[in-house]
Design an enzyme around this catalytic site. Structure first.
Site, PDB file in Angstrom:
ATOM      1  N   LYS A 205       0.723  -1.109   0.113  1.00 39.13           N
ATOM      2  CA  LYS A 205       0.045   0.055  -0.027  1.00 39.13           C
ATOM      3  C   LYS A 205       0.889   1.260   0.099  1.00 39.13           C
ATOM      4  CE  LYS A 205      -4.080   1.477  -0.453  1.00 39.13           C
ATOM      5  NZ  LYS A 205      -4.942   1.335  -1.558  1.00 39.13           N
ATOM      6  N   SER A 401      -8.379  -0.114  -5.709  1.00 43.83           N
ATOM      7  CA  SER A 401      -8.814   0.584  -4.367  1.00 43.83           C
ATOM      8  C   SER A 401     -10.222   0.795  -4.223  1.00 43.83           C
ATOM      9  CB  SER A 401      -7.676   1.580  -3.961  1.00 43.83           C
ATOM     10  OG  SER A 401      -7.522   1.376  -2.614  1.00 43.83           O
TER      11      SER A 401
END
Length: 605
Positions: A205, A401
């Protein structure tokens, strides 16, 4: 002078400023009104542009799924300031392909000329979709020609569909490869004494890396390199097939390329010709002489025929756009406002019978955004599913996402082979400025009934609040992978292996179970019709309901001349990237500081 006289003087100055400001606004409105009247009169008196000859695809700016400004606004802008190249112009992908499709069967259109010097670019998925319609045009035995002075990679991809590619004598074909870069601010934040509190889940991430590092982590480099190289291979394979040349000939290794350019005397034009990138070297004047077409009509002047008038009786497939960063706001350029999108979905749900909507296509082209905003959209999609309305997700260039979060509430997912998706992860970020303020002699102090109540950006975060934030982020990640597991019929352990913020290309996502089918928007329409058992239907392109003042203000902003800063931001990639990243955090205002966003996905060149 008495205090009363001072107050009166200040009031007079304020009143004068107010009157000047209001008069300026009134003057602008009067100018716009007369401009609109003049434009209407001119439109009534001027000859209609002949709709025949060669269709000149002279695109300016970028191609997006859903445009924020109408063509009428750009036309009015040209009337007011004179016709100028507008490299920030947004062009609708679907209007463009619809025009090419119409031209394919239009007996008055005999060819297409791709003149793309002012076309900035778009994502690979959109390029392939446009290419599909250019191929159909060629299959109708109508030729396509391309002319340019400096082809960028998006321009050249479309040009490769042409029967002949022309390059001006001092031109170049700038096809070298793809890159993904970010700006990093750790040292800047350290120098400003900003304390950045980061909370995340997921090895890959990387959205928060610009704020805690000065470079890209090895994990982020590895993940990005994998899908970026795969996308480049797909690009090379396509132009190789279209040009009927080996990819290694069209784009050789850098050392080979440099030696070949040196052998061509440093001429990029001769190098492009000898390597088969182009077919002819010609000036624009010479090109006009070679291409036998007396008339041309610009893609902006070519009118779509309104043959499909919507009727209440005919079943409809509604198309809802999620285009840009997902925020808790209204739609705007580059922003997918959950308020407008939820309103559209709610309107569909509440008036199903009245509007005869039988299926919904969610067109997603987004790197994600706020958790709250993404969940608001997903929840409304889930409510729509309770009415047994099939929902098909059509992924554009990016559905990562938060873009994937909302896609979980669907019956079927169609992605392009080059869609950037995945990035299943979550993060939180809270800056505090206690060190910055203390450096200039400003301090914050007080009392609270609980450490958790003391959320003050002028003080360091209490340890209890740090723990609460991390627990909340962990819970958000578990919710994310649970949503994916339920939607994709997988276990949370299976999802976790392909999650943790990892980014996947569409062709990879198809193999690991994140999407159902590789295809384009047309395939999504076909699937929606199949699921709804429809054979004769209409497409209902959803647009947010806007007030007249909002539309007027939007148009006014679009028509105002650009400042020097705006011109710099448009021309310099790094300056543009800096503006986008700064504005990104201005858009983020999740109530719990939780974000599902793929920063590295958003800037591929």
């Amino acid at each position: 002078m008495s205090v009363l006289n001072v107050i009166k003087s200040i009031w007079k100055i304020i009143n004068l400023i107010r009157e000047i400001f209001l008069n300026l606004i009134f003057l602008i409105i009067i100018i716009l009104i007369f401009s609109v009247i003049a434009l209407i009169k001119e439109a009534q008196t001027e000859e209609i542009t002949p709709q025949q000859g060669a269709l000149l695809v002279d695109l300016e700016g970028v191609i997006v799924d859903n445009t924020f400004y109408s063509d009428e606004i750009y036309a009015l802008q040209n009337k007011i300031y004179g016709k100028k190249v507008n490299t920030s112009r947004e062009n609708s992908l679907f209007e463009l392909t619809e025009k090419i499709a119409q031209a394919t069967t239009d007996p008055n259109i005999d060819s297409i000329i791709l003149k793309l010097d002012n076309f900035v670019g778009t994502d690979m998925s959109s390029l392939q979709y446009i290419g599909k319609y250019l191929s159909k045009f060629k299959e109708a035995k109508k030729p396509i020609y391309a002319i340019g002075s400096n082809f960028n990679q998006s321009q050249y991809y479309l040009a490769s569909y042409a029967d002949k590619i022309y390059l001006t004598p001092l031109g170049a074909v700038n096809v070298y490869g793809l890159s993904a870069n970010n700006l990093y601010y750790k040292t800047l934040l350290d120098n400003l004494k900003v304390n950045t509190h980061v909370f995340r889940v997921g090895t890959y991430k990387s959205a928060i890396e610009p704020f805690i590092r000065n470079d890209m982590s090895d994990e982020a480099k590895s993940n990005t390199s994998r899908w970026l190289n795969l996308m480049w291979d797909n690009y090379l394979a396509d132009i190789s097939t279209l040009r009927k040349k080996a990819a290694s000939q069209l784009v050789p290794e850098p050392d080979v390329m440099l030696s070949q350019i040196k052998a061509a005397g440093g001429s990029m034009t001769n190098y492009a010709l000898s390597n088969g990138l182009i077919d002819n070297i010609a000036s624009y004047y010479e090109f006009e002489g070679e291409v036998d077409s007396q008339d041309t009509v610009s893609i902006y002047d070519y009118k779509l025929k309104n043959n499909q008038q919507q009727t209440a009786k005919k079943p409809r497939i509604a198309v809802v756009f999620v285009n840009g960063t997902i925020t808790d706001s209204g739609n705007s350029s580059g922003v997918a406002g959950s308020q407008d999108i939820v309103e559209q979905l709610r309107y569909i749900r509440q008036d199903l019978n009245k509007n005869n909507i039988q299926a919904v296509i969610l067109r997603v082209n987004s790197p994600g955004g706020s958790v709250d905003a993404s969940e608001a959209i997903r929840s409304e999609l889930e409510a729509l599913q309770d009415y047994e309305i099939p929902i098909v997700v059509s992924m554009g260039g990016m559905a990562a996402s938060g873009g994937y979060w909302i896609s979980t509430a669907s019956n079927y997912i169609v992605a392009s082979p080059n869609t950037i998706t995945g990035s299943i992860g979550i993060f939180g970020i809270i800056p505090t400025f206690e060190n910055s303020l203390s450096h200039i002699g400003v301090y914050s102090d007080g009392v609270s009934t609980s450490p958790l109540a003391n959320q003050n950006m002028a003080q360091n975060l209490p340890d209890e609040l740090n723990q609460l934030m991390q627990l909340n982020i962990d819970n958000g990640y578990n919710s994310f992978i649970s949503l994916v597991a339920k939607a994709r019929n997988m276990t949370t352990e299976q999802v976790d292996k392909i999650a943790q913020g990892q980014v996947w290309l569409g062709i990879e996502a198809s193999k690991n179970g994140l999407v159902d089918k590789l295809g384009d928007f047309d395939d999504a329409v076909e699937m929606a019709a199949t699921l709804a058992n429809l054979t004769d239907y209409e497409i209902d392109w959803q647009k947010p309901e806007g007030s007249w003042f909002s539309d007027f203000y939007t148009g006014l902003i679009a028509m105002l001349p650009k400042s020097t800063a705006e011109v710099v931001f448009e021309q310099l990639p790094q300056a543009k990237q800096l503006r986008e990243q700064i504005s990104l955090w201005d858009k983020f205002h999740d109530t719990q500081n939780r974000y599902i966003y793929c920063l590295n996905c958003a800037d591929v060149r």
